[in-house]
Design a protein around this motif. Structure first.
Motif, PDB file in Angstrom:
ATOM      1  N   PRO A  55      26.916  75.681  -4.477  1.00  0.00           N
ATOM      2  CA  PRO A  55      25.886  76.288  -5.331  1.00  0.00           C
ATOM      3  C   PRO A  55      25.405  75.322  -6.415  1.00  0.00           C
ATOM      4  CG  PRO A  55      27.733  77.795  -5.024  1.00  0.00           C
ATOM      5  CD  PRO A  55      28.159  76.466  -4.473  1.00  0.00           C
ATOM      6  N   ILE A  56      24.110  75.386  -6.701  1.00  0.00           N
ATOM      7  CA  ILE A  56      23.508  74.637  -7.802  1.00  0.00           C
ATOM      8  C   ILE A  56      23.332  75.620  -8.953  1.00  0.00           C
ATOM      9  CG2 ILE A  56      21.524  73.293  -8.566  1.00  0.00           C
ATOM     10  CD1 ILE A  56      21.006  72.685  -5.562  1.00  0.00           C
ATOM     11  N   LEU A  57      24.077  75.417 -10.023  1.00  0.00           N
ATOM     12  CA  LEU A  57      24.087  76.365 -11.129  1.00  0.00           C
ATOM     13  C   LEU A  57      23.075  75.959 -12.190  1.00  0.00           C
ATOM     14  CD1 LEU A  57      27.941  76.771 -11.369  1.00  0.00           C
ATOM     15  CD2 LEU A  57      26.332  78.371 -10.320  1.00  0.00           C
ATOM     16  N   LYS A  58      22.301  76.941 -12.641  1.00  0.00           N
ATOM     17  CA  LYS A  58      21.245  76.700 -13.632  1.00  0.00           C
ATOM     18  C   LYS A  58      21.545  77.503 -14.894  1.00  0.00           C
ATOM     19  CE  LYS A  58      18.362  74.428 -10.755  1.00  0.00           C
ATOM     20  NZ  LYS A  58      17.736  73.119 -11.007  1.00  0.00           N
ATOM     21  N   ARG A  59      21.575  76.811 -16.025  1.00  0.00           N
ATOM     22  CA  ARG A  59      21.754  77.464 -17.319  1.00  0.00           C
ATOM     23  C   ARG A  59      20.384  77.641 -17.968  1.00  0.00           C
ATOM     24  NH1 ARG A  59      25.283  73.890 -20.779  1.00  0.00           N
ATOM     25  NH2 ARG A  59      24.963  75.625 -22.242  1.00  0.00           N
ATOM     26  N   LEU A  60      20.071  78.884 -18.331  1.00  0.00           N
ATOM     27  CA  LEU A  60      18.797  79.206 -18.964  1.00  0.00           C
ATOM     28  C   LEU A  60      19.046  80.210 -20.077  1.00  0.00           C
ATOM     29  CD1 LEU A  60      16.749  79.534 -15.661  1.00  0.00           C
ATOM     30  CD2 LEU A  60      16.499  77.706 -17.349  1.00  0.00           C
ATOM     31  N   ILE A  61      18.089  80.343 -20.951  1.00  0.00           N
ATOM     32  CA  ILE A  61      18.271  81.120 -22.174  1.00  0.00           C
ATOM     33  C   ILE A  61      18.635  82.584 -21.900  1.00  0.00           C
ATOM     34  CG2 ILE A  61      15.808  81.716 -22.371  1.00  0.00           C
ATOM     35  CD1 ILE A  61      16.089  81.328 -25.396  1.00  0.00           C
ATOM     36  N   TRP A  62      18.215  83.113 -20.752  1.00  0.00           N
ATOM     37  CA  TRP A  62      18.421  84.531 -20.469  1.00  0.00           C
ATOM     38  C   TRP A  62      19.680  84.810 -19.635  1.00  0.00           C
ATOM     39  CZ3 TRP A  62      18.149  84.680 -15.208  1.00  0.00           C
ATOM     40  CH2 TRP A  62      17.346  83.730 -14.573  1.00  0.00           C
ATOM     41  N   GLY A  63      20.463  83.766 -19.316  1.00  0.00           N
ATOM     42  CA  GLY A  63      21.610  83.934 -18.432  1.00  0.00           C
ATOM     43  C   GLY A  63      22.832  84.512 -19.127  1.00  0.00           C
ATOM     44  N   GLY A  64      23.880  84.744 -18.343  1.00  0.00           N
ATOM     45  CA  GLY A  64      25.120  85.313 -18.859  1.00  0.00           C
ATOM     46  C   GLY A  64      26.321  84.782 -18.119  1.00  0.00           C
ATOM     47  N   ARG A  65      27.278  85.680 -17.798  1.00  0.00           N
ATOM     48  CA  ARG A  65      28.535  85.288 -17.161  1.00  0.00           C
ATOM     49  C   ARG A  65      28.808  86.035 -15.860  1.00  0.00           C
ATOM     50  NH1 ARG A  65      31.061  80.814 -18.322  1.00  0.00           N
ATOM     51  NH2 ARG A  65      32.916  81.805 -17.430  1.00  0.00           N
ATOM     52  N   ARG A  66      27.879  86.879 -15.413  1.00  0.00           N
ATOM     53  CA  ARG A  66      28.186  87.700 -14.240  1.00  0.00           C
ATOM     54  C   ARG A  66      28.170  86.918 -12.934  1.00  0.00           C
ATOM     55  NH1 ARG A  66      24.565  92.958 -14.545  1.00  0.00           N
ATOM     56  NH2 ARG A  66      23.047  91.363 -15.112  1.00  0.00           N
ATOM     57  N   LEU A  67      27.596  85.722 -12.910  1.00  0.00           N
ATOM     58  CA  LEU A  67      27.742  84.897 -11.711  1.00  0.00           C
ATOM     59  C   LEU A  67      29.216  84.598 -11.450  1.00  0.00           C
ATOM     60  CD1 LEU A  67      24.795  82.354 -12.116  1.00  0.00           C
ATOM     61  CD2 LEU A  67      24.857  84.412 -10.687  1.00  0.00           C
ATOM     62  N   ALA A  68      30.023  84.598 -12.518  1.00  0.00           N
ATOM     63  CA  ALA A  68      31.473  84.439 -12.370  1.00  0.00           C
ATOM     64  C   ALA A  68      32.166  85.784 -12.215  1.00  0.00           C
ATOM     65  CB  ALA A  68      32.056  83.689 -13.562  1.00  0.00           C
ATOM     66  N   SER A  69      31.893  86.726 -13.122  1.00  0.00           N
ATOM     67  CA  SER A  69      32.657  87.969 -13.143  1.00  0.00           C
ATOM     68  C   SER A  69      32.358  88.870 -11.950  1.00  0.00           C
ATOM     69  CB  SER A  69      32.394  88.732 -14.445  1.00  0.00           C
ATOM     70  OG  SER A  69      31.027  89.106 -14.553  1.00  0.00           O
TER      71      SER A  69
END
Length: 332
Positions: free
Chosen positions: A14-28
């Motif tokens: 996976p290519i992970l993208k950090r953006l202002i509206w993101g959170g932690r649920r891609l992990a949880s």
């Protein structure tokens, strides 16, 4: 890397993208391996774009990019029905909207080439999880024309002209190019789209970026590419068929992709038996295993597997307790 060996089911990093509206649920929720930050917004699962190149994660082709495979093994990977391409046609991703996304609109192919040096962007969403009270904004309210839309942009009252509804897990929303849209806070979804990153930001809800300044808007482009005839967009109504091992739901057929959702309680086969086109398999619930040439390839919620056209249809069956849900995407 054995570039000359037979193609097998392919899993990409996976290519992970950090953006202002993101959170932690891609992990949880989806079990992605994130860093410590709290703004992970997107996981690009299949990408052949200048803004992100997927790499094979394991097996004999480990380290190869998706673009490498399209160029060097295109007919086997894509299939005769898809034809020779210089780029993989679809981008598959997961999105975690911890905050509301900006209001956006995407260009069609001609507009994308002219205004963004990119392909057009028609996309579809399948909701994985939605917090109570969350919203999806999709399309303009009835009767909203260009002049009323422009006035809403000028006065900062964009929400008044947007159609909106409270999404539920399982909803599928089709967003053709030209459809004004936004994903509200609290929504986790998977997205299938044309291979494109062309986005025109219409409005950002008065938000500022990490530097404290408002993020750039593209209102002139948005006014040009918006389809004022489309009107409100609600979740798709689909056809459900009984198949061996469960059900197949025909979600979307458009010129760019075909989406089907399978709910499986027993074994079946997935992929193109005529070897005419590839199939991307996206885990939406439970666990399955895909079999090919004596090897087993597990897929669970948040995971993606690409079945090259040349391997045809593969056996698939649930591998955990209860039913399993998978989404397939290919080109029509």
């Amino acid at each position: 890397m054995d570039a000359d060996g037979p193609l097998t089911p392919l899993r990409f990093t996976p290519i992970l993208k950090r953006l202002i509206w993101g959170g932690r649920r891609l992990a949880s929720k989806l079990h992605k391996d994130l860093g410590p930050e709290d703004d992970y917004a997107e996981s690009w699962e299949l990408s052949d774009h200048r803004h992100g190149q997927s790499e094979v994660a394991e097996g004999p082709f480990a380290g190869s990019t998706l673009h490498d495979l399209v160029i060097r093994r295109g007919p086997e990977l894509l299939g005769e029905a898809v034809g020779l391409r210089k780029q993989f046609p679809l981008l598959v991703k997961f999105l975690d909207a911890h905050q509301v996304l900006s209001v956006q609109v995407h260009p069609d192919d001609e507009q994308g080439r002219r205004l963004a040096d990119d392909n057009g962007k028609t996309e579809a969403w399948v909701v994985i999880d939605a917090e109570p009270g969350s919203r999806i904004y999709s399309g303009l309210k009835p009767g909203v024309d260009r002049s009323r839309f422009a006035e809403a942009l000028r006065t900062g009252r964009i929400e008044e002209v947007l159609h909106a509804f409270e999404p539920r897990a399982g909803d599928c929303i089709f967003i053709p190019a030209g459809t004004v849209h936004a994903i509200g806070a609290g929504v986790l979804l998977t997205e299938v789209q044309q291979m494109s990153d062309a986005t025109f930001r219409v409005d950002d809800w008065g938000r500022v970026g990490p530097d404290g300044a408002p993020r750039t808007l593209h209102q002139a482009e948005a006014l040009e590419v918006t389809d004022y005839e489309r009107g409100p967009v609600d979740p798709v109504r689909s056809r459900l068929d009984m198949i061996d091992g469960g059900t197949q739901e025909h979600l979307i057929r458009c010129p760019y992709f075909a989406l089907d959702r399978y709910v499986l309680t027993g074994p079946t086969r997935i992929g193109d038996p005529q070897q005419g086109r590839f199939t991307a398999l996206i885990g939406l619930g439970g666990k399955v295993k895909v079999s090919h040439e004596g090897q087993s390839y597990p897929v669970e919620l948040g995971q993606t597997l690409l079945l090259p056209a040349v391997i045809g249809a593969c056996p698939i069956e649930p591998s955990g307790e209860g039913e399993a849900i998978v989404l397939t995407c290919t080109v029509p």
